[in-house]
Motif scaffolding. Sequence first.
Motif, mmCIF file in Angstrom:
data_model
loop_
_atom_site.group_PDB
_atom_site.id
_atom_site.type_symbol
_atom_site.label_atom_id
_atom_site.label_comp_id
_atom_site.label_asym_id
_atom_site.label_seq_id
_atom_site.Cartn_x
_atom_site.Cartn_y
_atom_site.Cartn_z
ATOM 1 N N SER A 1 2.276 19.889 30.024
ATOM 2 C CA SER A 1 2.968 20.373 28.805
ATOM 3 C C SER A 1 3.680 19.259 28.046
ATOM 4 O O SER A 1 3.881 19.346 26.832
ATOM 5 N N VAL A 2 4.126 18.215 28.715
ATOM 6 C CA VAL A 2 4.756 17.053 28.054
ATOM 7 C C VAL A 2 3.893 15.847 28.428
ATOM 8 O O VAL A 2 3.650 15.587 29.614
ATOM 9 N N SER A 3 3.464 15.138 27.412
ATOM 10 C CA SER A 3 2.541 14.026 27.634
ATOM 11 C C SER A 3 3.182 12.958 28.504
ATOM 12 O O SER A 3 4.395 12.698 28.430
ATOM 13 N N GLY A 4 2.339 12.355 29.340
ATOM 14 C CA GLY A 4 2.841 11.279 30.158
ATOM 15 C C GLY A 4 3.311 10.113 29.316
ATOM 16 O O GLY A 4 2.700 9.783 28.298
ATOM 17 N N GLY A 5 4.423 9.488 29.733
ATOM 18 C CA GLY A 5 5.000 8.363 29.002
ATOM 19 C C GLY A 5 6.030 8.753 27.955
ATOM 20 O O GLY A 5 6.756 7.893 27.439
ATOM 21 N N SER A 6 6.132 10.025 27.618
ATOM 22 C CA SER A 6 7.159 10.470 26.643
ATOM 23 C C SER A 6 8.460 10.831 27.384
ATOM 24 O O SER A 6 8.487 10.887 28.610
ATOM 25 N N GLN A 7 9.553 11.062 26.627
ATOM 26 C CA GLN A 7 10.862 11.367 27.188
ATOM 27 C C GLN A 7 11.115 12.893 27.203
ATOM 28 O O GLN A 7 10.763 13.589 26.248
ATOM 29 N N ALA A 8 11.732 13.344 28.256
ATOM 30 C CA ALA A 8 12.112 14.766 28.373
ATOM 31 C C ALA A 8 13.446 14.851 29.128
ATOM 32 O O ALA A 8 13.750 13.970 29.943
ATOM 33 N N PRO A 9 14.235 15.893 28.842
ATOM 34 C CA PRO A 9 15.539 16.043 29.535
ATOM 35 C C PRO A 9 15.341 16.165 31.037
ATOM 36 O O PRO A 9 14.484 16.928 31.493
ATOM 37 N N GLN A 10 16.162 15.396 31.750
ATOM 38 C CA GLN A 10 16.127 15.494 33.210
ATOM 39 C C GLN A 10 16.474 16.919 33.614
ATOM 40 O O GLN A 10 17.420 17.510 33.115
ATOM 41 N N GLY A 11 15.653 17.470 34.553
ATOM 42 C CA GLY A 11 15.892 18.824 35.013
ATOM 43 C C GLY A 11 15.126 19.873 34.225
ATOM 44 O O GLY A 11 15.167 21.055 34.575
ATOM 45 N N SER A 12 14.450 19.437 33.126
ATOM 46 C CA SER A 12 13.671 20.421 32.363
ATOM 47 C C SER A 12 12.362 20.714 33.108
ATOM 48 O O SER A 12 11.994 20.021 34.062
ATOM 49 N N THR A 13 11.605 21.720 32.679
ATOM 50 C CA THR A 13 10.379 22.173 33.374
ATOM 51 C C THR A 13 9.124 21.617 32.691
ATOM 52 O O THR A 13 8.992 21.706 31.456
ATOM 53 N N ILE A 14 8.233 21.012 33.519
ATOM 54 C CA ILE A 14 6.932 20.509 33.040
ATOM 55 C C ILE A 14 5.839 21.434 33.604
ATOM 56 O O ILE A 14 5.798 21.677 34.817
ATOM 57 N N THR A 15 4.991 21.944 32.712
ATOM 58 C CA THR A 15 3.902 22.834 33.143
ATOM 59 C C THR A 15 2.613 22.013 33.226
ATOM 60 O O THR A 15 2.274 21.267 32.294
ATOM 61 N N ILE A 16 1.847 22.178 34.406
ATOM 62 C CA ILE A 16 0.564 21.485 34.575
ATOM 63 C C ILE A 16 -0.532 22.534 34.734
ATOM 64 O O ILE A 16 -0.303 23.622 35.287
ATOM 65 N N ASP A 17 -1.727 22.180 34.157
ATOM 66 C CA ASP A 17 -2.879 23.084 34.280
ATOM 67 C C ASP A 17 -3.785 22.545 35.372
ATOM 68 O O ASP A 17 -4.235 21.381 35.324
ATOM 69 N N VAL A 18 -4.083 23.375 36.388
ATOM 70 C CA VAL A 18 -4.899 22.966 37.543
ATOM 71 C C VAL A 18 -6.187 23.778 37.532
ATOM 72 O O VAL A 18 -6.152 25.014 37.417
ATOM 73 N N VAL A 19 -7.377 23.063 37.715
ATOM 74 C CA VAL A 19 -8.679 23.747 37.732
ATOM 75 C C VAL A 19 -9.393 23.420 39.022
ATOM 76 O O VAL A 19 -9.002 22.512 39.751
#
Length: 622
Positions: free
Chosen positions: A604-622
């Motif tokens: 959900s958030v591209s690698g290498g970009s900044q996001a608030p510590q403790g926020s949630t990152i969603t990954i799609d697994v196939v």
Amino acid sequence: MSTTAPSLVGRTVDRRYVVRGHIADGGMGSVYVALDQRLDREVALKIMRADLARDEAFVERFRREARSAARLNHPNVVAVTDQGQDKNHVFLAMELVRGRTLRDVIRDDAPLPLRQSLDIVDGILQALSAAHRAGLVHRDIKPENVIIGDSGVKVADFGLARAVTTETLTTDNDVLLGTAAYLSPEQVEFGRADERSDVYSTGLLLFELLTGEKAFPGDVPIHVAYQHVHGSMPIASDAVPTVPPQIDELIARATSRNPEDRPENATAFLQELRHTRTLLDPDAMDTAPAAAVAVAGDPNRTDPLGAGSTRQLRRAELPVVEAPPRRRRNRLVLMVLAVIVVLGALGGWLFTAGPLGSVTMPRVVGMSQSAATTRVHHAGLGTRIEQIFSENIPVGTVVSTSPKAGGSARRDSDAVLRISKGPLRFTVPSVVLRPQADATAAIKAAGLSLGSVTQAYSDTVPSGQVISTDPAAGTSQKPGTAVDVVVSKGKQPIAIPNVTNQTKAAAQTTLTGLGLNVSFAADQNSSTVPSGEVISESPGQGGTAYKGDTITLTISKGPVMVTVPKVIGDSSSAAKKALEAAGFKVKVNYPLLIPVLFVVQGQSVSGGSQAPQGSTITIDVV
């Protein structure tokens, strides 16, 4: 002379008072030092004369008046602590005051400096003021009843003069009681006494302190009493030139023969005395007085006219004279007739055209002093000027006269012209920043009264001290004017409001608007409070502060930003581990419902970009 025997020393009175020593004798009895065994303290025990103690009417009046005197509670009054009767001894227990009587002071030190004289009379008038407010008239103010001790001026024997008879003069037998040198004219002439009688006697004491002389001296009480009714009050400055004219005027007003012309009570006299002091040169008040004019006889001894030592003011029986020899009788008759004729002619002249003749007092009220003086002189009278205050009569104008218009006076005697000094005014004292009790005392001492007392908050005046007065300090007011006082409650408390989650500017505006100062702690990261808003305040909401206090605010820098790892192509377990290690929460999404490769195909958030510590990152697994 007292009939109480000194043998009372060593005896116990009323099974309570052990008599230790003899102090003095007076017209009503003797005074002793006694130990009050019940309270283990020394008292002054006054034992009444035996002849008074046998008079049932006196004993009853004495008890009644002693109870009245015992109600007086004032630092300038000798306190009455007990009264009673032990067999034939009627007694009064009083506060024991160590010191000298005013008679001793006058005998040893008079004439006194002006300040000392006024201080003594001030204390006497304070005692009399308390008595007059309580409805008591002393009736026998004299130096023997004033004690100068370590604690100041004390007045004794309240009510005892009234206890001797129902009036100071007993009209049934014309016996004059009290002390002749200090009795008011109305006491001598009509047997009546009120508050103005005490004022008269106190005025005489002031004269005696300043001059060392009695105003009306004499060895024969009837002669002294006659002077009170018919004589002219001497002027203190004639005997002691250093006495100021303002004091002469004060004494003349207090000792006026007409009670209506005196201050109405001791409080009024005290106000006039204190106002007069403000008009005097402070440097001259301690000047040693000039030597007083000597007076024939012993001026230091009063002549009490009470029972046991009284002089009867009644017609004396004529002495028996032996008849002259017959051969000389005719010549004696002719001589007597000749004397009678001469005396008759002389008396006719004296009481008509002579100095004892009467003239009518003209009407001069409302006239200027010079015009009134001229008119009175034309009528055959001299003038004596008294300066008095008047609310309504212009300065320099006659307010009243004695005798009044139309009244008669002896030819060439002095008529009193009372000239207006204008209205009496007192200055409001400065009491700002003084405690309320001190301010109240200063206002009353200035001849004014305390009005309403209100309280208000003040940032500059400590709690309990005066903020302001109305009328303001320094203004001139009528006697007795009420002065309203505002007393400080201290700084006004401020309830601290909640400014968390407000922007920095809004929070600062809210607090400074309440009169508070604002300081800032170091900014802190917050994952819950947006950047630029208040995280916390100290002291916090619900506390109490005062104007000028400081509130410390902590402002949010927002959350901590972390670089998102690139996890596309990683296995789901490896991706989750990498994201959690970076401080993120991970949500796994399975787009095909049933994963086959378990490889991350999106985040959900591209690698290498900044996001608030403790926020949630969603990954799609196939």
